[in-house]
Design a protein around this motif. Sequence first.
Motif, PDB file in Angstrom:
ATOM      1  N   UNK A 105       0.829  -1.203   0.000  1.00 62.95           N
ATOM      2  CA  UNK A 105       0.000   0.000   0.000  1.00 62.95           C
ATOM      3  C   UNK A 105       0.865   1.256   0.000  1.00 62.95           C
ATOM      4  N   UNK A 106       1.954   1.232   0.774  1.00 64.80           N
ATOM      5  CA  UNK A 106       2.827   2.405   0.847  1.00 64.80           C
ATOM      6  C   UNK A 106       3.518   2.677  -0.493  1.00 64.80           C
ATOM      7  N   UNK A 107       4.050   1.623  -1.115  1.00 59.81           N
ATOM      8  CA  UNK A 107       4.741   1.795  -2.398  1.00 59.81           C
ATOM      9  C   UNK A 107       3.755   2.229  -3.477  1.00 59.81           C
ATOM     10  N   UNK A 108       2.550   1.653  -3.481  1.00 57.59           N
ATOM     11  CA  UNK A 108       1.549   2.006  -4.480  1.00 57.59           C
ATOM     12  C   UNK A 108       1.091   3.459  -4.320  1.00 57.59           C
ATOM     13  N   UNK A 109       0.975   3.903  -3.097  1.00 62.19           N
ATOM     14  CA  UNK A 109       0.601   5.300  -2.852  1.00 62.19           C
ATOM     15  C   UNK A 109       1.664   6.247  -3.396  1.00 62.19           C
ATOM     16  N   UNK A 110       2.938   5.905  -3.159  1.00 66.34           N
ATOM     17  CA  UNK A 110       4.028   6.740  -3.664  1.00 66.34           C
ATOM     18  C   UNK A 110       4.067   6.715  -5.192  1.00 66.34           C
ATOM     19  N   UNK A 111       3.807   5.543  -5.781  1.00 69.16           N
ATOM     20  CA  UNK A 111       3.790   5.425  -7.244  1.00 69.16           C
ATOM     21  C   UNK A 111       2.705   6.326  -7.833  1.00 69.16           C
ATOM     22  N   UNK A 112       1.513   6.288  -7.238  1.00 68.65           N
ATOM     23  CA  UNK A 112       0.407   7.103  -7.757  1.00 68.65           C
ATOM     24  C   UNK A 112       0.703   8.595  -7.625  1.00 68.65           C
ATOM     25  N   UNK A 113       1.321   8.968  -6.517  1.00 65.07           N
ATOM     26  CA  UNK A 113       1.628  10.397  -6.336  1.00 65.07           C
ATOM     27  C   UNK A 113       2.624  10.890  -7.373  1.00 65.07           C
ATOM     28  N   UNK A 114       3.521  10.021  -7.824  1.00 66.51           N
ATOM     29  CA  UNK A 114       4.510  10.415  -8.819  1.00 66.51           C
ATOM     30  C   UNK A 114       3.943  10.362 -10.240  1.00 66.51           C
ATOM     31  N   UNK A 116      -0.154  12.584 -10.116  1.00 68.14           N
ATOM     32  CA  UNK A 116      -0.297  13.935  -9.565  1.00 68.14           C
ATOM     33  C   UNK A 116       0.239  14.958 -10.560  1.00 68.14           C
ATOM     34  N   UNK A 117      -0.436  16.069 -10.673  1.00 76.34           N
ATOM     35  CA  UNK A 117      -0.034  17.093 -11.650  1.00 76.34           C
ATOM     36  C   UNK A 117       1.366  17.629 -11.370  1.00 76.34           C
ATOM     37  N   UNK A 118       1.689  17.794 -10.120  1.00 77.06           N
ATOM     38  CA  UNK A 118       3.000  18.330  -9.801  1.00 77.06           C
ATOM     39  C   UNK A 118       4.099  17.288  -9.804  1.00 77.06           C
ATOM     40  N   UNK A 119       3.747  16.015 -10.003  1.00 73.50           N
ATOM     41  CA  UNK A 119       4.740  14.948  -9.984  1.00 73.50           C
ATOM     42  C   UNK A 119       5.483  14.847 -11.305  1.00 73.50           C
ATOM     43  N   UNK A 120       6.484  13.976 -11.350  1.00 70.04           N
ATOM     44  CA  UNK A 120       7.277  13.834 -12.589  1.00 70.04           C
ATOM     45  C   UNK A 120       6.513  13.164 -13.720  1.00 70.04           C
ATOM     46  N   UNK A 121       5.383  12.514 -13.416  1.00 70.96           N
ATOM     47  CA  UNK A 121       4.625  11.848 -14.469  1.00 70.96           C
ATOM     48  C   UNK A 121       5.317  10.592 -14.949  1.00 70.96           C
ATOM     49  N   UNK A 122       4.978  10.191 -16.161  1.00 71.82           N
ATOM     50  CA  UNK A 122       5.534   8.956 -16.716  1.00 71.82           C
ATOM     51  C   UNK A 122       6.892   9.252 -17.357  1.00 71.82           C
TER      52      UNK A 122
END
Length: 705
Positions: free
Chosen positions: A437-446, A449-455
């Motif tokens: 759950x922790x790793x998946x949450x971090x993956x989704x945020x990256x 999320x608009x401010x994240x690095x994206x793909x």
Amino acid sequence: MKCLLIASESAEVLFYWTDPEFELNIQEQYGASQEEGEKPPAFEDSINTLFAPIIISCSTMVDRLGDSYTSFTTENNHTYVLHQFEECLYIAVNGDREEDEEDLKRKIYVMKKMIEVLFGMVTLSSTLIRKELRPQDTEQRTNLWKYLQSLLETYSRLREQDQSFLVEAVERLIHPTLCEQCIEFLERRLVQQINSSVERAGEEVLHAFILVHTKLLAFYSSRNASTLTSSDLLALIVMVQNMYPSNIDLEDTAPEDVENTSAPDIFYTPEPSPTNRDSGTDRDSVNSGRHEESRHEESCHVGSGTPVFEFLDPDIQMAEDSLRTLEAPPPDPSNPSRVFLEVTLKEGCYPMMPHSMYCLPLWPGITLVLLTKIPNSNLAMSVYVFLEAFAKLEKRLSEGLEGSAARGQTSIQDLRNKLDKFIRALGTSDIQTSQLQSVWTEFKSRAFTRGGPGFSRDLVPWCRTMKSQLCGVYRQCFITENTVGGGSPQRLSPSLQDRALTMVQEKLMDWKDFLLVKSKRNITMVSYLEEFPGLIHFIYVDRTAGQMIAPSLNITDRATSELGKGPLAHFIKGKVWGLVNTSRIYLQKGYSTVTLRDGDYFFCYFLWFENETGYKLEVKDLPILPNDSAPIGMLAWDYYRKLLRYYSKSHQGEVVKCYELLTVHLGVIPTDWSPELFTGPIEEESWLSSRSYRNMELTSTSGTR
């Protein structure tokens, strides 16, 4: 002088196997350098010291050059073959010239296959498989390594002795009537009763088959079961033979050999007087069959219930009793083995799906095997779907295709929704999902999320971490014991297994002796010699079904066959084994027809394709494989399935089948020789009854390389 080693990139030994000669050589090499009175180093430390420079140099070449060597020969003529699977390095060594590079490569791939069958998708995570192959608990690690070592030894023995493992195809017992009766019995009585019982603990029998040594007597799959691949079936036969090995030397001992042995004098007590329930016919049958039954028991012993008295030295007897107490206890058939096999459904192909395998010994040499679907096996399919999705995403990002990954937002969004539901569903069970759950949450945020690095490439390590976490969930569910509810693992009840065993024993009671003899004399050359003068041996393989047929080839000094016994049988066996190895070399180079001459012997190899009606299809150039490719076969790597896919591209909408024929002739090969002449004798057995060889001229070299 043989050895096989699995090591990590940090030169940590994950598994090793050596024969006595190699072990003695290492002990002498590293024990001689010890000072007097100093304990010699542990064998694992010695073997680690020996291979550490090779492992480190191989890792260095991969890091700096992106490539490494695959084999080399030392000054003392030791051959080393290396292959890197993810972060695990496999090294096979031979120092007695009994195995060449191809043999060592095959041994490496077979070992990898057996580990996949035992550990499933955990092998896709380098971190987890390292922990599985090298447990921290010393006793657990020792037991695991001994089991893997015995599997490797069993495979090596079968490949050296058994034609079916030589060509890697399943051999069936040729008795159509009995086979049909057994299949009907498995379907209508055994499997039906087990699957309708309340004692099955949620498990469902998918496949049931009866083995006589390594030969298949009957095989039944339920209607909703996937086809069991030949690769998986051969691996299971290795496991069954490892659990209940066949004693070929003992079973081939003739009565006169037993009488001429220099064993101590043995005295038998007379048969007890019959009770009123015993008839005269029963007494006659018991007396007449006593000598025959003694051949199937342990050497110089009689059946159970008959006392044996021997004049033995008390010290010798005490030593033997002490050795027996040190032996490992026999395996408990009621404890199933967890195996991971390929499943093909309408939705697609799912490798390494969990099953439970029950090996129930009917009699020595005859085994009933049940493969069951466990209740939570659908979870494994979900894990594989997610693993495949992250692997594809990682590949696109690693190749710099960020835009392609971004354009696939629909599929990525679908993956996000499904994985969210999957993790929520796991939260209601006893499976630990906090890290996932922790790793998946971090993956989704990256990623989302608009401010994240994206793909971008920054997601590559997170894709790998997600795959590792998914494999960890898979390990909790299917590898670790006693994870469900903290209790014992679910399985068929012992009483249900006993009833199944009794049912099959009653069915085959009158056939057991016949089956044991039939397994050694499955088919003979008698029916072929009149029509094919000079034909010494042949092996016919249906590569589509993964099955083979060949005359029996007994080579023990006490067993008399059509080839005689002793040196002559060994000579012919060596020629057959050499022909198979040679044909694979030419097949790898793209040849479909090979004819060789060795003195008075002619060797022929043919590979061809047919459609469903038996019509020979045109010859097509076969793909040429690189030297570092996996060995040709069906156990280590299913070459023939890939070959069928390659050939079927030019025959869309048509069922394509592949066949092989290897022959050994004495004298000149007839010019009108073709496999269609084999139709009569071969069609006697049911699984090839639809074969036809019309318009087949194998002596033609057109289309071959």
